[in-house]
Scaffold this active site. Sequence first.
Site, short mmCIF file in Angstrom:
data_model
loop_
_atom_site.label_atom_id
_atom_site.label_comp_id
_atom_site.label_asym_id
_atom_site.label_seq_id
_atom_site.Cartn_x
_atom_site.Cartn_y
_atom_site.Cartn_z
CG ASN A 151 4.92 3.41 -38.28
OD1 ASN A 151 3.71 3.19 -38.42
ND2 ASN A 151 5.79 3.23 -39.26
CE LYS A 174 -6.35 -2.97 -32.97
NZ LYS A 174 -5.51 -2.14 -32.09
CB THR A 231 0.12 -8.04 -37.66
OG1 THR A 231 0.67 -7.91 -36.36
CG2 THR A 231 -1.31 -7.52 -37.63
N GLY A 232 0.19 -9.40 -40.50
CA GLY A 232 -0.38 -9.60 -41.84
C GLY A 232 -0.75 -11.06 -42.07
CD GLU A 249 0.42 -0.43 -48.17
OE1 GLU A 249 1.65 -0.64 -48.20
OE2 GLU A 249 -0.21 -0.01 -49.15
CB CYS A 283 6.79 0.70 -43.39
SG CYS A 283 6.13 2.12 -44.27
CD GLU A 382 9.92 -3.57 -40.38
OE1 GLU A 382 9.13 -4.40 -39.89
OE2 GLU A 382 9.56 -2.60 -41.06
CD GLU A 459 -4.14 1.84 -47.92
OE1 GLU A 459 -4.89 2.66 -48.49
OE2 GLU A 459 -4.54 1.10 -47.03
P1 NAD Z 1 1.83 -4.55 -35.43
O1 NAD Z 1 1.74 -5.58 -36.50
O2 NAD Z 1 2.32 -4.96 -34.11
O3 NAD Z 1 0.40 -3.88 -35.18
C1 NAD Z 1 -0.32 -3.23 -36.22
C2 NAD Z 1 -1.79 -3.22 -35.86
O4 NAD Z 1 -2.29 -4.56 -35.95
C3 NAD Z 1 -2.09 -2.75 -34.43
O5 NAD Z 1 -3.27 -1.96 -34.44
C4 NAD Z 1 -2.33 -4.06 -33.70
O6 NAD Z 1 -3.15 -3.91 -32.57
C5 NAD Z 1 -3.04 -4.86 -34.79
N1 NAD Z 1 -3.04 -6.33 -34.62
C6 NAD Z 1 -2.17 -7.11 -33.93
N2 NAD Z 1 -2.52 -8.41 -34.04
C7 NAD Z 1 -3.62 -8.47 -34.84
C8 NAD Z 1 -4.45 -9.52 -35.34
N3 NAD Z 1 -4.21 -10.78 -35.05
N4 NAD Z 1 -5.48 -9.19 -36.15
C9 NAD Z 1 -5.73 -7.90 -36.48
N5 NAD Z 1 -4.99 -6.86 -36.01
C10 NAD Z 1 -3.95 -7.13 -35.21
O7 NAD Z 1 2.68 -3.37 -36.09
P2 NAD Z 1 3.20 -2.05 -35.36
O8 NAD Z 1 4.28 -2.49 -34.43
O9 NAD Z 1 2.08 -1.21 -34.87
O10 NAD Z 1 3.81 -1.26 -36.61
C11 NAD Z 1 5.07 -1.53 -37.08
C12 NAD Z 1 5.04 -2.40 -38.32
O11 NAD Z 1 4.18 -1.82 -39.30
C13 NAD Z 1 6.39 -2.52 -38.98
O12 NAD Z 1 6.61 -3.82 -39.43
C14 NAD Z 1 6.27 -1.55 -40.16
O13 NAD Z 1 7.17 -1.78 -41.19
C15 NAD Z 1 4.86 -1.73 -40.55
N6 NAD Z 1 4.38 -0.57 -41.32
C16 NAD Z 1 4.12 -0.71 -42.67
C17 NAD Z 1 3.71 0.40 -43.42
C18 NAD Z 1 3.44 0.30 -44.90
O14 NAD Z 1 2.83 1.21 -45.46
N7 NAD Z 1 3.89 -0.76 -45.58
C19 NAD Z 1 3.57 1.63 -42.78
C20 NAD Z 1 3.84 1.73 -41.41
C21 NAD Z 1 4.23 0.61 -40.69
#
Ligand code: NAD
Length: 480
Positions: A151, A174, A231-232, A249, A283, A382, A459
Amino acid sequence: MQQEKMFIDGQWVASSDGKTRDDVSPIDQAVLAQVPLATEEDARRALAAAARAFRDPAWASMDPAERGRLLRKVAALIVERVDEIARTESLDNGKTLREAKGDVLFAAQTFEYYAGLTDKLEGTVIPVPGPRFNYTRREPLGVTVHIIPWNYPFQLGCRSVAPALAAGNTVVAKPASETPLSFLKLAKVMEDAGVPKGVFNVVTGSGAKLGPVLVGAKETAGVVVTGSVPTGMEVLKEASQHIVPVTLELGGKSPNIVFPDANLEKAVKGVAFGIFMNAGQMCWAGSRLLVHESIAEAFLDQLVKLAGTWKLGNPAEKDTRMGPLVSMKHRESVVKYIEVGEKEGAKLLLDGRKAAAPAEGSYLGPTIFTDVDPKMRIFREEIFGPVLTVTRFSTDEEALALANGVDFGLYAGVWTKDLNRAHRLSAQLESGQVAINEYPVTFPQTPFGGFKQSGIGHEQGLGAMQFYTRTKSVMVNLST
Ligand code: NAD
């Protein structure tokens, strides 16, 4: 067709098996470039390069002030290339060019901020019994892994890379599969600034495949993930293999609370900005409007009118307020939530599916649901798109219970002129950030982190330097 390369150990390389992924623009589905799909072997090579660079005197023994000058050069090059990087980001992600420029300049400011901290990592002297001298040292962690979302790819990637480098770590980054291009431009900036080889590496490809290798590797000493809650959760498991510290995050479902004494014109603009900017893919999106019942009708009238003026269209055009969502697939997932809201009995005040927009892009207009009950999924989950839920309240206590009644805790907005109420609520809101009479806003020096399922750690600000360093206590016996 543009063939992109990854940046590993100071070299521009294809993936070891030559596979690529077509990187598609959400504006018109055109293929922008073919991007390497890194293999596990590529990820391991990047980690090994970062581990070598961490020990190499070219980086390990660099005068911290010199490291600061290097990061200032990175910031200056980002500013010099703002148009090129922002254009790439806008084509890749779909965000408006104006927003993309803001993101890139914010990233440059982040490098400038952390460049000023490289030579200020001081230890302490601790009073202890006896003839002893006890002091602490702040040391970098080693290889840090940065998992970046789609995003705000450039801004959020730089948000963690800048303090990691400032503290003397090395980096394997990555970017998300959907938006890899701007971070490859950052690699070019690092190369041109003279960052020693292996200090900054970028691997492109699938998170599910590369994540476990990068996060679970024995070389990895710190991980920062910006992404979704699932993912987290995966990353916490992956990091447990070698007990590696993690900053998470994650997502949000943030409330924007409007009281009758607020400056309503300002609040209407802030609420719209807070949910429709970046096409709602934020987010910290203020995705739940909690509005006092006495002003709800008038407020919603103005909000719907204003949202109706947000023009959808090509992100490069000056009067465009919203570009497409990041992909057709993501649009489908947001539209499904609109259907869920309808089935749950919420009332659609503005339907983004009907907004005028170019047919070839993944566009979706501002969408507003009212009569939203806190039990509904659209109130709790979300959605990550331009969808606002509206719920009315009658007392401060009710507003607070609604605001805190979800699993997330990233951000909250309070609109009131009553200072007592503003500060009382700020203390009681379960969220990492509270914004009063403005939404949303942050700076590189402002701590940013989530409570509850929105994350772990921070962060930005001085706190990030804490994460990217470890404290060592040294005890010296002074007896003769
Ligand atoms: P996502 O979780 O699909 O992907 C995020 C990253 O994680 C990508 O690079 C993806 O390839 C990687 N990933 C996926 N599976 C993984 C694994 N098993 N191990 C390690 N890495 C892995 O998220 P997205 O769709 O790219 O982003 C949207 C999400 O991010 C929303 O939930 C949003 O709220 C959150 N976000 C949070 C913040 C914050 O600061 N809190 C900021 C921006 C976005």
